[in-house]
Structures are given as C-alpha cells and as structure tokens.
Design an enzyme around this catalytic site. Structure first.
Site, short mmCIF file in Angstrom:
data_model
loop_
_atom_site.label_atom_id
_atom_site.label_comp_id
_atom_site.label_asym_id
_atom_site.label_seq_id
_atom_site.Cartn_x
_atom_site.Cartn_y
_atom_site.Cartn_z
N SER A 58 0.83 -1.21 0.00
CA SER A 58 0.00 0.00 0.00
C SER A 58 0.87 1.26 0.00
CB SER A 58 -0.95 -0.01 1.20
OG SER A 58 -1.93 -1.00 1.06
N LYS A 140 7.56 2.76 6.68
CA LYS A 140 6.13 3.06 6.85
C LYS A 140 5.21 1.89 6.55
CE LYS A 140 5.54 5.23 2.31
NZ LYS A 140 5.14 6.46 1.57
N ASP A 172 3.22 8.46 6.00
CA ASP A 172 2.89 8.61 4.59
C ASP A 172 2.58 10.09 4.33
OD1 ASP A 172 0.41 9.01 5.73
OD2 ASP A 172 -0.57 7.33 4.76
#
Length: 256
Positions: A58, A140, A172
C-alpha cells in the site's frame, strides 16, 4: 516557539479524547471494515495473510487510500481463495489503485506470501517481516502492516486491543501533511517524508503524553485527514480534533 505551543495544544486535546474514543473511531475506519470483511469470509489465518500482503504493497496508490482498501475488501470477500499467492498476484494486476510499479509490488508480495503472521505477538511479527522484505522496522509500510494485522485480530476475536508504544507511526503523505498543518514541524510535507524519523519522534512524544500509542494515533490522523484535506468528515471525527490540523493557512478544503 510555535511548534512547542502547538505540541502542547495537540497533547491536551488528544489526552481529553483518550484511547477509548480512538478505539471506537477505529471501528469506523474503512481499512478496518475492509479487513473485517475479508477475515469473516476466509477466517483469521487466510484473512490476516491477505490483509498483511495488501498493507505491504500500500504505497504510491493511484487513488485515495480508503478506496484502495474498499476495493481490496470487496475483491477478496467475493473470491474463493484457492492459491493465496497466485490469487494475490492476480489481485495486484487487477486493482485500479496499484497501477504504478506492478512488478515491484508483485516481487514484494512474493517475499511474504508464504509467511503466517503471529497475531499474538505483533512485535515478533514486525521483526520477522523486516527480515523477510529487507526493510527497516520503522519503514512506513511495515509499521502500517502491524496496525492492519491488529485490525484482523480485533475483528476475528471480537475484542479491542491496544498496541505497544514502541511501534512508531507510519509516515505517509497524509501523516506528513497533517503534522505540518498542525504546526508541529517547520519543514514542508515533502521533506517530512524524507525526515520521517523526526516526524515519528514527535508523535512518539504525543503518544507518551496522551496514553494513545502511535499506531492508534495513525488512525486518528488518517480519518481526520479526510476532513482536513477533502472536507469530508465521513467518520465522525470530533471537530476539536479536526481543528488541530487546520492551524496553518492552506489546511482547509477549498470549499471552506
């Protein structure tokens, strides 16, 4: 200094909010709902593995994160998973939110697709995933994956669980921008992404003072960010929390 006074304001507001309210907000998180749908469809082990893989890839999405997770939840809640690795690679090729760097995403997913996360010990899982994918534990997508695996655990077991304080917030763009919007840093969001450890240090301090661990603060920032950046408070984030992230000019949606 402005940053010091703003830090105090953020701490005081979030201390009043408290961890219990944040846990309630987590149940409204589109990421939680998507993970829960997949876990309910496929069970804890398969569902958590699918959620883990999606979290690991992601990044650099072609669309909003909420929509990416909603697509994931719908895709796998309707699919009979026969071969988890093969089926997940097909999902990467299919998703409209993963069009950038498809081969790199597939390569990363392949590294971890046989791994079964330990939902009872997410600290151990973080260390093992760090080794498997060859990334620092503070990176992250790795720490974000731990948050997502906690969602899988909570949904499967029907309980709330507070995460450890020693796992940092995933920085992010949304977190970087809201940290800047709150006046907690004096460098722009683009630089904050490069200096993510400095941002993590700030939110570690907030976590210690408020009793809300960093990964739970991440949910709060993520949901508040939708309201701050797009003017859509879809999840009932308290107005006083949203106001924290509108301190700077330019941190309100165009309609305001």
């Amino acid at each position: 200094m402005a940053a010091e006074s703003q830090l105090k304001r953020v701490i005081e507001t979030l201390r009043r909010l408290g961890i219990e309210e944040v846990l309630k907000l987590e149940r409204r998180d589109p990421q939680y709902r998507a993970v829960c749908n997949v876990v309910k469809r496929h069970g804890e082990t398969v569902g958590s593995r699918l959620a883990m893989l999606n979290a690991l890839i992601s990044y650099r999405l072609t669309g909003k994160g909420e929509e990416h997770w909603e697509y994931f939840g719908k895709y796998f809640s309707q699919l009979e998973v026969i071969d988890l690795c093969r089926d997940f690679l097909k999902y990467i090729e299919t998703s409209p939110f993963l069009k950038i760097g498809v081969e790199a995403r597939k390569k990363r997913a392949l590294k971890a697709c046989d791994y079964v996360p330990n939902l009872e010990d997410l600290g151990l899982t973080l260390r093992q995933l760090s080794h498997i994918v060859g990334a620092r534990r503070e990176q992250k997508t790795l720490v974000f994956t731990i948050k997502i695996l906690n969602y899988a655990y909570m949904c499967s077991r029907g309980v709330n669980r507070v995460l450890p304080f020693d796992i940092p917030i995933p920085v992010d763009y949304r977190v970087a921008r809201l940290t800047w919007c709150a006046g907690l840093i004096d460098f722009p969001p683009e630089e904050a992404l490069r200096r993510y450890e400095a941002v993590q240090k700030i939110w570690d301090a907030v976590a210690r003072e408020t009793g809300i661990p960093p990964l739970h603060l991440d949910t709060l920032l993520w949901l508040a960010g939708r309201a701050v950046l797009y003017g859509e408070n879809l999840h009932g984030v308290p107005k006083e929390v949203i106001a924290l992230f509108q301190w700077r000019g330019g941190c309100r949606p165009p309609s305001e």
